[in-house]
Design an enzyme around this catalytic site. Structure first.
Site, PDB file in Angstrom:
ATOM      1  N   GLY A   1       0.779  -1.098   0.011  1.00  0.00           N
ATOM      2  CA  GLY A   1      -0.112  -0.030   0.560  1.00  0.00           C
ATOM      3  C   GLY A   1       1.063   1.626   0.057  1.00  0.00           C
ATOM      4  O   GLY A   1       2.144   1.535  -0.593  1.00  0.00           O
ATOM      5  N   LEU A   2       0.410   2.153   0.394  1.00  0.00           N
ATOM      6  CA  LEU A   2       1.237   4.188   0.798  1.00  0.00           C
ATOM      7  C   LEU A   2       2.657   3.459   1.409  1.00  0.00           C
ATOM      8  O   LEU A   2       3.553   3.872   0.976  1.00  0.00           O
ATOM      9  CB  LEU A   2       0.819   4.855   0.946  1.00  0.00           C
ATOM     10  CG  LEU A   2      -1.035   5.125   0.455  1.00  0.00           C
ATOM     11  CD1 LEU A   2      -1.124   6.295   0.183  1.00  0.00           C
ATOM     12  CD2 LEU A   2      -0.623   5.508  -1.232  1.00  0.00           C
TER      13      LEU A   2
ATOM     14  N   HIS B   1     -16.692   4.986  10.802  1.00  0.00           N
ATOM     15  CA  HIS B   1     -16.673   6.493   9.282  1.00  0.00           C
ATOM     16  C   HIS B   1     -18.302   6.589   9.997  1.00  0.00           C
ATOM     17  O   HIS B   1     -18.954   5.908   9.025  1.00  0.00           O
ATOM     18  CB  HIS B   1     -16.194   6.017   8.453  1.00  0.00           C
ATOM     19  CG  HIS B   1     -16.157   7.345   7.379  1.00  0.00           C
ATOM     20  ND1 HIS B   1     -17.037   7.610   7.221  1.00  0.00           N
ATOM     21  CD2 HIS B   1     -14.773   7.593   6.841  1.00  0.00           C
ATOM     22  CE1 HIS B   1     -16.329   8.939   6.083  1.00  0.00           C
ATOM     23  NE2 HIS B   1     -15.251   8.822   6.094  1.00  0.00           N
TER      24      HIS B   1
ATOM     25  N   SER C   1     -17.184   8.954   0.660  1.00  0.00           N
ATOM     26  CA  SER C   1     -15.987   9.828   1.204  1.00  0.00           C
ATOM     27  C   SER C   1     -16.605  11.630   1.739  1.00  0.00           C
ATOM     28  O   SER C   1     -17.356  11.202   1.641  1.00  0.00           O
ATOM     29  CB  SER C   1     -15.247  10.596  -0.168  1.00  0.00           C
ATOM     30  OG  SER C   1     -14.412  11.808   0.243  1.00  0.00           O
TER      31      SER C   1
ATOM     32  N   ARG D   1     -14.893  12.227  12.354  1.00  0.00           N
ATOM     33  CA  ARG D   1     -15.694  11.226  12.472  1.00  0.00           C
ATOM     34  C   ARG D   1     -16.540  11.021  13.278  1.00  0.00           C
ATOM     35  O   ARG D   1     -17.110  10.385  13.388  1.00  0.00           O
ATOM     36  CB  ARG D   1     -14.416  10.077  11.271  1.00  0.00           C
ATOM     37  CG  ARG D   1     -13.678  11.119  10.417  1.00  0.00           C
ATOM     38  CD  ARG D   1     -12.901   9.782   9.639  1.00  0.00           C
ATOM     39  NE  ARG D   1     -13.012  10.353   7.876  1.00  0.00           N
ATOM     40  CZ  ARG D   1     -12.008   9.750   7.648  1.00  0.00           C
ATOM     41  NH1 ARG D   1     -11.516   8.656   7.955  1.00  0.00           N
ATOM     42  NH2 ARG D   1     -11.902  10.408   6.132  1.00  0.00           N
TER      43      ARG D   1
ATOM     44  N   ARG E   1      -8.379   9.622  14.380  1.00  0.00           N
ATOM     45  CA  ARG E   1      -7.702  10.073  13.290  1.00  0.00           C
ATOM     46  C   ARG E   1      -8.452  10.766  12.263  1.00  0.00           C
ATOM     47  O   ARG E   1     -10.110  10.915  11.820  1.00  0.00           O
ATOM     48  CB  ARG E   1      -7.718   8.779  11.714  1.00  0.00           C
ATOM     49  CG  ARG E   1      -6.713   9.629  10.923  1.00  0.00           C
ATOM     50  CD  ARG E   1      -6.253   8.517   9.738  1.00  0.00           C
ATOM     51  NE  ARG E   1      -7.181   7.513   8.837  1.00  0.00           N
ATOM     52  CZ  ARG E   1      -7.789   7.424   8.458  1.00  0.00           C
ATOM     53  NH1 ARG E   1      -7.360   9.276   7.638  1.00  0.00           N
ATOM     54  NH2 ARG E   1      -9.024   6.923   7.684  1.00  0.00           N
TER      55      ARG E   1
ATOM     56  N   LEU F   1      -3.717   8.575   4.378  1.00  0.00           N
ATOM     57  CA  LEU F   1      -2.789   8.800   2.841  1.00  0.00           C
ATOM     58  C   LEU F   1      -1.067   8.795   3.375  1.00  0.00           C
ATOM     59  O   LEU F   1       0.214   9.357   3.213  1.00  0.00           O
ATOM     60  CB  LEU F   1      -2.974   9.129   1.940  1.00  0.00           C
ATOM     61  CG  LEU F   1      -4.603   9.333   1.745  1.00  0.00           C
ATOM     62  CD1 LEU F   1      -5.207   9.581   0.366  1.00  0.00           C
ATOM     63  CD2 LEU F   1      -4.702   6.998   1.154  1.00  0.00           C
TER      64      LEU F   1
END
Lengths: 252, 646
Positions: free
Chosen positions: B44-45, B268, B286, B339, B444, B450
């Site tokens: 992943g990233l 979320h 999103s 969130r 978060r 990201l």
């Protein structure tokens, strides 16, 4: 809803495959195609049979893992959607649905509906990037990019690498896949420097791996879940011809 | 309970810590780097950026992914954006502000120095991604565009349509592909890590299962980097991909790496509601939608009832009869509260009976006002792909009728404990991205995952790993024929044999679903003592049942999806219990962890800084309960406040 599924079963790369029919019943119209296969697989497991192996992961149309050839079309009937975004309400109750893997010489079957698409990774490795290293780069706003170019680059960059374009093409060509990456980077000043070399290297790798040539039937564009346009192929061809004339493709 | 004191945070002013670390860390000359092997698990990233950068620096890198291609790691699905403190919008942003927002957003449960470093590096990430050809959104002058995200009052989020994660991952995948081409990185796909190999107490290798052949394989290295993501799928239904799992981290925990803050899980607020028992995952809409979408439920129960019966459409309800509950409760942040706050508020309205779908578990996210203000074309340009996705799934047109949304499990802030160098308690084992615990505290902020993944991979690990490896330049490679490899492989083979031997009559998915139900109901959005105690004993008995009743087809060679899932669920059945234990000991509400017993009079989370201003880190103790250690969180540079988004 009830369906008859004719599914391609093949136990490994070297085995001979065949279609096997399965009946599934009481499927909710709002279930996705993959959830319908999950239900089938749970039944197969309980009966002691080998469940159907298929690639899938994000189940929201972005990872590009799912790759089923449904009733003669990659990703089934949906326009601009992947297999995981295909819902059973799109089928007729009682329908017989044929499910195959994506077929191409460069995508050998691993098992059942799963194919090996590592050829796509190899094409990218041949040059589908900007050769900058980490660190030492200019400020993000130092080089301006017109909104038009940024938007066109983004459209090309939407490719999810699923391989539907290859599966739909009678020549099993990967031109749309290659063109999407070449276009994205050629449209941006950061990628322009290597554009011709990149086009040359990626096309050469595509040929080497056994993908066919493009004969402009546009079947790739018609099935692309991300609506990648064939105009990218024209851009790729221009760069490729330039690379040929100027010899830029041969630079190491 | 012992304290952890070795977090290795450099001394000095917060703004100088990272610089002074870099100035004094030890270096390795290029000729020696070539002699050092590094394993990176996950692409992943965090994993892809780390593997690419380490390859550039000259190490021999082996990188492993569970999918058929590194490009499919679940970072690909991140939609909204990535934060950076560029202040391109001239709206008052700065590194200091991004740092403070992140610490506050995490409800003061993150390590201050790590968060500051993250904010500091955020700007380099944007520059790096632009240089790679990431097609970020731009304005008509050709400059980078920004939007707002929850928990911030500035516009600092960079984006590429609703596909930012995809574009950043493809950038990192490009960098990784370049290094594979250059021969510094070797790629292993369709491999799942199932054990860590220790030699003299250091991480020196891994055992993986080849998902195509079924072979158990051994790989050795001088260090192991874990970038294997989070464990949200312990809840069965989540926004995570199907293969996302906690096993690699969990198996490292069982080899001695401490697991930190397991109960910090993020729900979320804007996901498509659950619609059936057959459902395999939940889809996120999103957070960027909250820039223009307004969240509401009807004010009057009579309207709710008519809506559920289909006698009334949401558009028929006049403005005066709508309850825009986030705007009402949090006037200064409105629909852009963090969130955890937005999720709890949705739950509160639905628990009070105002949910707008048949199950009563949905609220509206309405764009009619935005469409009127901006025009449908502008809304389409901003969110078109998200609207299309919603329409495909929900079979309703969000341009005409409001979306229905409900909270779902999305991200896990907890993970392997790491020090300032991102090293776990096992020397030579590093953890990056969502797999570690360090930067997001108890919650978060949007567009920060990201940022953290790429910060860890491109800019932090390449420095800190070098510092560790400088001791090992004379250390030869370990042979995979050593006993420690054979033993680690045997553990894996024995476990697989045990699973096959059960021969029960219930599928793996069925157990996973049952675990998810316990987790969601008792260890989900709101938690209380009694429920957590019940969850602990229910999970233990479910685990017992699993090992007596699960049916895993015994294909000894080749692909076996049921075995893949069984190994993951076996670990989730242990991890779930640790989450519940951690939630039980944390007698406060903070961020995503909400204990019903600890709330203010108006239902807000009530933190207890006096007793719980610490990171909980667990050490595996085999059959007996794990031992908990505390890392005290000292805030020298921010003032602890009760979070207030009103």
């Amino acid at each position: 809803m009830n369906f008859t599924l004719k599914i391609w079963r093949q136990s490994n790369r070297n085995a001979k495959g065949r279609f096997v029919s399965y009946a599934v019943s009481d499927i909710d119209p709002d279930a996705s195609f993959l959830e319908m296969l999950d239900i089938l697989n749970e039944q197969l497991v309980l009966k002691g049979e080998d469940p159907v192996y298929f690639d899938h992961d994000c189940r929201e149309g972005i990872c590009g893992a799912c790759s089923l050839f449904i009733n003669g079309r990659p990703h089934g009937r949906g326009e601009g959607t992947t297999t995981c975004q295909l819902y059973m309400r799109k089928f007729k109750d009682g329908e017989t649905i044929t499910v195959e893997p994506f077929r191409a010489k460069a995508f050998p079957v691993i098992k059942d509906l799963t194919v090996d698409r590592s050829a796509f990774d190899q094409i990218i490795q041949a040059g589908g990037y900007v050769s900058c290293h980490t660190g030492g780069v200019p400020d993000g706003n130092a080089i301006l990019v017109s909104k038009r170019d940024a938007d066109l680059a983004m459209d090309a960059a939407s490719c999810i690498g699923c391989g539907a374009c290859v599966a739909a093409c009678k020549n099993a060509s990967a031109m749309l896949f290659v063109a999407a990456k070449v276009s994205q980077l050629a449209l941006l000043p950061q990628g322009k420097l290597e554009a011709e070399k990149r086009a040359h290297a990626m096309v050469a790798k595509m040929d080497e791996l056994g993908f066919g040539n493009c004969t402009n039937t546009y079947a790739c564009q018609a099935v692309c879940p991300k609506h990648i346009s064939v105009s990218n192929i024209a851009r790729l061809n221009r760069l490729h011809i330039k690379a040929g004339f100027k010899g830029t493709g041969k630079e190491s | 309970m012992d304290e952890i004191k070795q977090s290795k945070v450099p001394s000095g002013n917060i703004a100088e810590k990272w610089t002074s670390y870099k100035d004094t860390q030890r270096l390795i000359n290029p000729a020696n780097k070539r002699k050092l092997d590094i394993i990176v698990v996950g692409t992943g990233l965090a994993g892809a950026s780390a593997a690419a950068t380490l390859g550039e620096q000259g190490y021999n890198v082996k990188v492993f992914c569970i999918q058929d291609s590194p490009r499919r790691a679940h970072s690909i699905a991140a939609q909204g954006g990535i934060n950076a403190a560029k202040n391109y919008q001239n709206d008052g942003d700065s590194i200091r502000r991004l740092f403070e927002d992140t610490v506050k957003g995490g409800d003061y449960r993150a390590r201050e120095a790590n968060v500051y470093r993250l904010a500091e590096i955020s700007n380099n990430i944007i520059d790096q991604c632009v240089a790679q050809g990431v097609p970020f959104a731009r304005d008509y002058a050709g400059m980078l565009a920004n939007r707002s995200f929850g928990g911030a009052q500035v516009s600092r989020t960079f984006y590429a349509k609703g596909q930012t994660g995809q574009q950043l991952l493809l950038g990192a995948y490009g960098a990784l592909s370049k290094e594979i081409h250059n021969g510094t990185v070797k790629l292993f796909t369709r491999r799942e890590m199932l054990n860590l190999v220790l030699v003299d107490g250091r991480a020196r290798g891994i055992i993986v299962r080849n998902l195509e052949t079924g072979d158990i394989e051994r790989y050795s290295a001088h260090a192991v980097v874990l970038a294997t993501g989070g464990y949200g799928n312990v809840f069965f239904l989540s926004t995570n991909a199907m293969a996302s799992n906690g096993s690699a981290a969990w198996r490292c925990y069982k080899k001695g790496a401490f697991f930190a803050n397991p109960c910090f899980t993020q729900i979320h607020p804007t996901c498509i509601p659950v619609h059936g028992d057959y459902q395999s995952k939940l889809t996120l809409m999103s957070e960027s939608l909250r820039n223009d979408g307004r969240i509401w439920v009807p004010k009057n129960m009579s309207d709710v009832e008519k809506i559920r019966k289909g006698e009334l459409r949401p558009a028929d309800i006049p403005e005066a009869d709508r309850d825009y509950y986030l705007e009402r409760r949090y006037p200064s942040f409105g629909n852009l509260v963090p969130r955890d706050v937005a999720s709890r508020a949705a739950k509160e309205r639905c628990d009070a009976g105002f949910g707008v779908n048949a199950s009563g578990l949905a609220v509206y996210l309405d764009f009619s006002e935005a469409i009127e203000r901006l025009g449908e074309n502008v809304v389409k340009a901003r969110y078109g792909n998200l609207f299309d996705m919603y329409q495909e799934i929900a079979n309703e047109n969000p341009y005409e009728t409001p979306m229905m949304i409900y909270p779902a499990v999305h991200y896990t802030m907890g993970g392997l404990w790491v020090d300032y160098e991102l090293q776990t308690t096992i020397p030579g084992l590093f953890a990056l991205g969502e797999a570690n615990f360090s930067d997001h505290g108890a919650n978060r902020l949007g567009a920060s995952a990201l940022m953290q993944g790429l910060a860890d991979g491109y800019f932090i690990l390449p420095y800190t790993l070098q510092n560790y490896l400088s001791d090992l330049i004379r250390e030869p490679a370990v042979s995979i024929e050593e006993t420690c490899f054979a033993e680690a492989e045997k553990q894996v083979r024995d476990e697989i044999a045990r699973l096959h031997a059960v021969g029960g009559n219930e599928t793996v998915d069925s157990f996973h679903r049952r675990l998810g139900k316990i987790m969601w109901e008792k260890v989900g959005m709101s938690r209380e003592k009694e429920g957590l105690q019940q969850a602990i004993s229910q999970i233990a008995s479910l685990r017992d049942e699993f090992w007596h009743q699960v049916k895993v087809p015994a294909l000894t060679i080749g692909c076996n999806a049921e075995l893949e899932k069984a190994l993951r669920v076996a670990d989730f059945l242990e991890l779930g219990e640790l989450i519940a234990r951690d939630a039980l000991q944390r007698e406060e509400s903070c961020g995503g962890h909400f204990r019903v017993e600890h709330q203010t009079a108006d239902g807000e989370a009530l933190r207890d800084d006096e007793h719980f201003r610490f990171v909980s880190a667990y050490e595996y103790k085999g059959a007996i309960a794990p031992e908990m250690y505390k890392e005290a969180l000292d805030f020298e540079f921010v003032e602890l406040k009760q979070r207030n988004y009103k």
